[in-house]
Structures are given as C-alpha cells and as structure tokens.
Enzyme design. Sequence first.
Site: not given
Length: 567
Positions: A92, A119, A142, A238, A240-241
């Site tokens: 999503h 980074e 998902d 925020g 998610s994933g």
Amino acid sequence: MPMSKNKLFLLLGMICLEQGKSATLSLSKASTCGQSQVKAQPWNYLNGFSRIVGGSQVVKGSYPWQVSLKRRQKHICGGTIISPQWVITAAHCVANRNIASSLNVTAGKHDLSHKEPGEQTLTIESIIIHPQFSTKKPMDYDIALLKMAGTFHFGPSVGPMCLPEPGEQFKAGLICTTAGWGRLTENGILPQVLQEVNLPILTQEECVAALLTLNKPISGQTFLCTGFLDGGRDACQGDSGGSLMCRNKRGTWTLAGVTSWGSGCGRGWRNNVQKDDQGSPGIFTDLSKVLPWIRKHIHIGKRRKSSRAACREKDRVVRESEGELHFPESPYLYYDSKQLCVWTLLVPEDMHVLLSFSHLDAESCDHNYLSMHSLEDRLLGKFCGESLVSSVLVASNSLRLKFISDATDYAVGFNLTYKALKPNYLPDSGCSSLAVLFEEGLIQSLHYPEDYNDMANCNWVFQAPKHYLIKLSFQNLEIEESGDCTSDYVTVHRDVERKKEIARLCGFAAPAPVLSSSGVMLISFQSDENVTFRGFQATVSFIPETDLNISRSEAESMFLETWNVLP
Ligand code: 4AZ
C-alpha cells in the site's frame, strides 16, 4: 445408499492457485544477515519516553536493515533491506505510485532531520507488488519488493535482515520488535529519530476474533497480529512497510512480518462492540505466507544444479496421529524435475485429518503440484502455485499425498503438518480457510442465519461414490443481488480445478437444485466488502445414476447447458 456409509468428501480451501512462471533461484541464507552492532535492549516497561506508540527511541545502529522510503524527500513509509539490491516494504506504500522515479530509499538513518555520516540513498529500478494485493482489500498480501537502482554497501550501519527459513514459524506469545518513524500517538506528531516497541505475537484465533469485532469485520490470508487487548503499544501511521523483527535461538534477527495496518493506533479491542473508536491488533503481513513469492523474485546467488533434491519417499506409509511432511527434506534445497513422491497417511479409525501448510510452492497446476487422493486413488484436491492453502480438513482417516514435478520446472516444494482430529465440524466450517470432508450434507455460509461477513471465502468439495451424481438443494438463499452475480455469489463447479462452472447464484430466491454428473462438486461462496445478507443453507446428497433414469452423458450435457435444473 445411506449417507453415513458413503464417503462424502468435502474439501475446502484454495485449490490450484496457479501463479505466473519464473525460474526460481536460491535465496541462500547470508551468514551476515540479521546482525546488529548494538546489543539488544532488555525488555523494559520503564522506558521514560513513550514512542512509536508506547515504545522508545532506538539506540543508533540497532537495526541496520531499516530504511526510510521517501517521496520527494519526505518520509512516507519504512522498509527492510534483505540483500544489497532488494528492499521489502508494504504494497500500500507504493501501490498508487507507478512513478518509481519520485521515490527513493535511504539506509543507515537514525535521525531524519539531517544528513548523517554513513547514510546511503538509492533510487528504485523497479517495484514488484504481490499479485494478490488489491487496493479493494489492502490489508491482505500487503507486500512489495523494491529493486534498487544500484546496491547498498554493507557495513556497521547498513546491512541485511534475515528472511525466515521455509517452514519457520514465529509462535504466538513470542515478543518481537517493530521500529519506524511513524506517529507517536494516533494523530500525534511524527518523530525525527527512529523508534521501537516490543509486541507479542497473537494466536490466529485471537487475531480472527479481534478482527470480527470490528463494525466492518475484516478477514484475510496473510495476517500476523500483535499487541495487547487493552492497547498502549503499537505501530502507527508512517511505520508501514517496516518490519516485525523476531530473534531466533542464535540471537539472529529475522523478518517475521511487514507493518501493514490497524484500526487506529494503540487503542486495544477489549470493548469494541460498545465503541465507535474501535481498535484492532497491529496487523503485519506474515512473511511465512509470502516467502515463496519473495524467493521467486530475489536472486542471491544462483543455486547449483547439484544441490537439487530428488525424492526418496516413493510410498512412505505414515501412521502417527500427528507430524510433519515436507519435500525437499532440507529447506535449502529445491526439488528436482521428474519427481514423484507418495505418502500414505493413516490416522486412527474414526478420526479425521487436518493438514496445515506452512509453505507450498509448486510452479504450475499442470506440471508441478501436490495432490490429495483417497486410498482408491480418487483425486480430492490439487494444490499448486505459490499461494498458501492454509489448511485442509479431510473427513477420512486415510489419505494419499503425491508431489509431482515435471521435466522443466523446479521450486522450493512444500511443508505441512498433519493432525488426527475427532470429527465434530460445524456445517459452515468451510468458511475458515479449511478444506473439509463431510459425511452429512448440510452446508451454510458463515454465521447463518445471521448475516455473512464481508470478504467471505468459503469452499467445499464433495466427491460422490462411483455411479452417483451429486445434488445441491438450497433451503434458502439471500445474497446481494448483482446482474451477473459478481459482487457476492455462490459458484458451483464440476471439477476441483474450477474449469467447469455449472452455476453462479445470487439474489433472494432459493434456486432450483444443481446437479453435478462428474462425481465431484466444488461449491464456493464469496462476498465483497459491501452489504451483507443472511447467505445460504443447502443440503448435498448423492443420487444413484439409475434413480434419475438418465445416462451420465445425458446428464452432463443437460447440466452444462441449463446448469441448475432438476425435477
Ligand atoms: C499506517 O497507516 C498504519 N496501528 C500502520 C500501522 C497501524 C496503523 C496505521 C497499526 O501506516
């Protein structure tokens, strides 16, 4: 013939889920995955700052696989590095953004507010969304794979997470960790520094029960639930994933789930029925359910032909009441072509058998599959493709399983557990991702005569004895009406492969009986996310061919053409 003497086979489950073909390459377990320079913190209730929701700030460098997925430099989701070129995130997060060019991925981050030494930012070459992900039902499947345009260089602050081994399960009650830059409370602020929280894995039963208490109950195939009945600790918008990380016995971090969804954040679900602001567990995509799909797409070192497994089980008779069957024997091997393995399962008399798949990956239904047969060698079901069949309940104490691979394909095989059970199933047990074999012929949609739920998926397969036809007679049918029965509907097929549909039913009138002359009948009930009604109740009976006074070939043509007429 009295019904109780017959073997009336009723199988439920996803049968023959054929997926796209692609050569399967090894995902060798990198010895350096899941390693953190930072010693894991003891689980601490007394953390002074409440973050993620109910968690705390991460010690810098704890989770070198954690990435921030950014759109136009703004954090939108988390993600997890699994190899130098591949990142896992939630579907999503990327589903409506076909312009991979507007996204990038930063690894080695701790504080989003400024550029940090070490980074690394890469753009995305391609996005692979799970083929069963749907924006209509975004909490199931998902998961997406992001192929980086370039590679991450691994060091102390950037490194890969381990994927679970095939068959590896994270048990209910295990305390795992999720991390992210998501909101600190529902509608609260977004932090700059990475946060983490420890969450217990819930049982499937707790998860299903909690999701059914929602005003719009949800169901799915790939959920892994976490959290506390009274809330307080959770992932939030925020996050998610990102990952649900669990440590194995050796202390290696393994990706158990991908942060997906939840009703609010940290609300709890104890008193949902009386509440408007209903809560839910934190929902993660269960990695064990999508592992074969990931393996199919990720190339971490090509496997050597010599490491493919050949079958040693030509006809193993298994007499234990419970156990595990798998092929190949080692989770690191792929099965070889031209294999035929056969197992005969014999559980104590009067018991039935529950099979639960933890993974199944056979490339196509035509060439590579696991099939299930009666001892008389009648096909009960054929399982293939990479999707998980969860479980199959067979109302018989004997069963033959065959795994077949042809000359061309190879893949990771399957792993299942089996258990003898006392036969006392509800007639709607076909609605909980099980395959069932019944001796009585009553079936009904879940909760009947109460309303069925959204996104229902119930499946029953009947197999009649030789020279018997199968008749499905509806006592009642109350299913959302749509012109061509594509919203909510019952389908009837005369084969387990769903190639020959004989009826598609919806609306508010009990239809005429449906007859299958093939000796097989597969009945499916599906609903979408819109309105629901009472559903259906129907009986299934076997009719001797001779009683009908028509020949099998006559019946066949009659019901293929007119599909549901019987005097
Ligand atoms: C989100 O929208 C989200 N409470 C992630 C997790 C949860 C809720 C929302 C779980 O990214």
